[in-house]
Design an enzyme around this catalytic site. Structure first.
Site, mmCIF file in Angstrom:
data_model
loop_
_atom_site.group_PDB
_atom_site.id
_atom_site.type_symbol
_atom_site.label_atom_id
_atom_site.label_comp_id
_atom_site.label_asym_id
_atom_site.label_seq_id
_atom_site.Cartn_x
_atom_site.Cartn_y
_atom_site.Cartn_z
ATOM 1 N N LYS A 119 -66.359 -65.512 42.245
ATOM 2 C CA LYS A 119 -67.565 -66.309 41.961
ATOM 3 C C LYS A 119 -67.281 -67.265 40.813
ATOM 4 O O LYS A 119 -67.673 -68.422 40.860
ATOM 5 C CB LYS A 119 -68.707 -65.347 41.614
ATOM 6 N N LYS A 205 -65.427 -62.485 54.861
ATOM 7 C CA LYS A 205 -66.206 -61.385 55.444
ATOM 8 C C LYS A 205 -67.616 -61.843 55.809
ATOM 9 O O LYS A 205 -68.157 -62.741 55.167
ATOM 10 C CB LYS A 205 -66.231 -60.179 54.508
ATOM 11 N N LYS A 208 -74.392 -61.371 53.697
ATOM 12 C CA LYS A 208 -75.828 -61.666 53.715
ATOM 13 C C LYS A 208 -76.118 -62.988 53.040
ATOM 14 O O LYS A 208 -76.933 -63.765 53.496
ATOM 15 C CB LYS A 208 -76.596 -60.607 52.904
HETATM 16 N N1 AQP Z 1 -68.553 -57.784 56.435
HETATM 17 C C1 AQP Z 1 -68.643 -56.481 56.194
HETATM 18 N N2 AQP Z 1 -67.943 -55.592 56.940
HETATM 19 C C2 AQP Z 1 -68.028 -54.272 56.720
HETATM 20 N N3 AQP Z 1 -68.829 -53.726 55.763
HETATM 21 C C3 AQP Z 1 -69.552 -54.568 55.010
HETATM 22 N N4 AQP Z 1 -70.420 -54.371 54.000
HETATM 23 C C4 AQP Z 1 -70.877 -55.567 53.567
HETATM 24 N N5 AQP Z 1 -70.324 -56.554 54.265
HETATM 25 C C5 AQP Z 1 -69.488 -55.977 55.170
HETATM 26 C C6 AQP Z 1 -70.812 -53.050 53.514
HETATM 27 O O1 AQP Z 1 -72.220 -52.930 53.603
HETATM 28 C C7 AQP Z 1 -72.678 -52.101 52.532
HETATM 29 C C8 AQP Z 1 -73.844 -52.737 51.841
HETATM 30 O O2 AQP Z 1 -73.424 -53.978 51.317
HETATM 31 P P1 AQP Z 1 -74.114 -54.575 50.039
HETATM 32 O O3 AQP Z 1 -75.555 -54.697 50.252
HETATM 33 O O4 AQP Z 1 -73.693 -53.774 48.867
HETATM 34 O O5 AQP Z 1 -73.546 -56.014 49.921
HETATM 35 P P2 AQP Z 1 -72.103 -56.605 49.846
HETATM 36 O O6 AQP Z 1 -71.047 -55.581 50.094
HETATM 37 O O7 AQP Z 1 -71.959 -57.372 48.561
HETATM 38 O O8 AQP Z 1 -72.046 -57.625 51.028
HETATM 39 P P3 AQP Z 1 -73.155 -58.439 51.763
HETATM 40 O O9 AQP Z 1 -73.961 -57.569 52.651
HETATM 41 O O10 AQP Z 1 -72.488 -59.539 52.456
HETATM 42 O O11 AQP Z 1 -74.141 -58.994 50.645
HETATM 43 P P4 AQP Z 1 -73.993 -60.254 49.660
HETATM 44 O O12 AQP Z 1 -73.713 -61.462 50.500
HETATM 45 O O13 AQP Z 1 -75.304 -60.357 48.956
HETATM 46 O O14 AQP Z 1 -72.864 -59.966 48.702
HETATM 47 C C9 AQP Z 1 -71.482 -51.882 51.591
HETATM 48 O O15 AQP Z 1 -70.954 -50.585 51.786
HETATM 49 C C10 AQP Z 1 -70.504 -52.927 52.025
HETATM 50 O O16 AQP Z 1 -69.159 -52.514 51.830
#
Ligand code: AQP
Length: 344
Positions: A119, A205, A208
């Site tokens: 970031k 990856k 969200k």
């Molecule tokens: N692309 C992915 N493939 C497999 N697992 C994933 N996780 C997230 N993206 C993938 C897993 O989902 C769980 C919850 O994620 P989180 O809410 O902690 O958010 P994150 O890992 O930071 O990723 P996101 O969902 O894309 O959110 P943003 O964009 O806000 O950062 C975790 O166990 C994560 O590993």
């Protein structure tokens, strides 16, 4: 049975990556219905709203997203008599333990966190200065989330590996300085689907909060949208349906998605589509994903019609989580030498 804890951030709607990488495993990790006591001690899940405010946010959207995500977790199969589900900010011990652990984790450890490095690299020089302290520090909040429940296993996607490593390091350091206090957790990953990639940018990856609506399959996407997104997924040159993350990242991602939703191994998928065209394969992937998500979507529609019931479950979860977390917090503050408060 090993105690399991994990969380998800309400930064947007749940996508297929969240579901395959984490949530599906949470559902599977729930023990068979048992006594309420046993339930509280085995599988614990959390909508981690305090993690959703490290970047600028909209208050009304946050409230809505938190409730929607909790509803989705219930729809995905977290059951009241098999696991505990709550909202992180409802249990104050998370923020309190974070302060104590801020004084154990080091600046260097946080500066080396991939998310922080990525970031900050994306921002211009001056803009790094305006990243919030919370964004720098959230890994310590995550350490607290995990350690507060004497967690043995943390089922997560691959992107969370480094955070769980930090939780291990901080627990070991705390224990060696202040005596045995925390259980040292370990991360557990799914055999397939641990890193679902963006359909349009298979080197990133699925996420969200990245703005890639065509590359992201949401769990609540309707069948037409799922079909459209998968059909327009970026594939690679050549026509072979073969798994090779370096040479064929787009096709490999689709192979993994298909394997994860059908239960087939990568080798089985390659065999099934040997000699077939990308187009035929994509139709099969889209159909499989639509069928896989259909029951969750149907349950979501039922649960979303009764938000009062969702909030009731979250309140029960918060009470039970508080009862588990407070003694662990007290154990840690006592070990660190903070004077215990006596009743007046
Ligand atoms: N692309 C992915 N493939 C497999 N697992 C994933 N996780 C997230 N993206 C993938 C897993 O989902 C769980 C919850 O994620 P989180 O809410 O902690 O958010 P994150 O890992 O930071 O990723 P996101 O969902 O894309 O959110 P943003 O964009 O806000 O950062 C975790 O166990 C994560 O590993």
């Amino acid at each position: 049975m090993a105690r399991v804890f994990s969380g998800i951030k309400p930064t947007g709607d749940m996508h297929l990556g969240n579901y395959l990488g984490a949530v599906r495993r949470w559902v599977d990790s729930q023990p068979a219905p048992a006594t309420p006591e046993a339930r509280q001690h085995e599988a614990i899940f959390c909508v981690v709203d305090l993690h959703a405010i490290t970047m600028p946010w909209d208050p009304a959207e946050l409230t809505e997203s938190t409730l929607r995500l909790a509803t989705m977790l219930m729809a995905a199969g977290l059951e009241e008599d098999r696991s505990l589900l709550f909202v992180q900010s409802h249990v104050r011990a998370h923020a309190e333990l974070t302060w104590l652990l801020n004084c154990v984790a080091s600046f260097g450890e946080l500066r080396r966190m991939t998310q922080f490095k990525d970031k900050s690299a994306k921002q211009g020089d001056g803009e790094v200065e305006s990243l919030t302290v919370g964004f720098f520090d959230y890994p310590v909040l995550m350490v607290s989330d995990i350690l507060l429940y004497d967690t043995a296993e943390v089922p997560v996607g691959d992107d969370q590996r480094q955070h769980v490593e930090l939780a291990r390091d901080v627990a070991i350091r705390f224990n060696s300085r202040f005596g045995d206090t925390f259980v040292v957790p370990k991360a557990v990953f799914p055999p397939i689907g641990a890193r679902v990639m963006d359909l349009q940018r298979p080197d990133a990856k699925m996420s969200k909060s990245e703005d890639s609506p065509q590359g992201t399959i949401l769990v609540l996407d309707d069948p037409k949208a799922i079909e459209r997104k998968i059909k327009s997924a970026v594939t690679d040159s050549g026509s072979e349906i073969r798994h090779d993350r370096d040479e064929k990242p787009g096709v490999s991602n689709l192979i993994e998605i298909y394997g994860a939703v059908t239960g087939a191994s990568i080798a089985d998928v390659e065999k099934e589509f040997d000699g077939k065209q990308y187009g035929v394969f994509k139709v099969a992937v889209a159909d499989a994903v639509v069928e896989f998500l259909r029951p969750v979507q149907a349950r979501y529609a039922q649960l979303a019609a009764d938000p009062g019931e969702v909030e009731r479950r979250l309140a029960v979860g918060a009470d039970a989580a508080t009862a588990l977390a407070d003694p662990v917090l007290a154990r840690a503050t006592r070990a660190a030498g903070l004077l215990p408060r006596r009743s007046a």
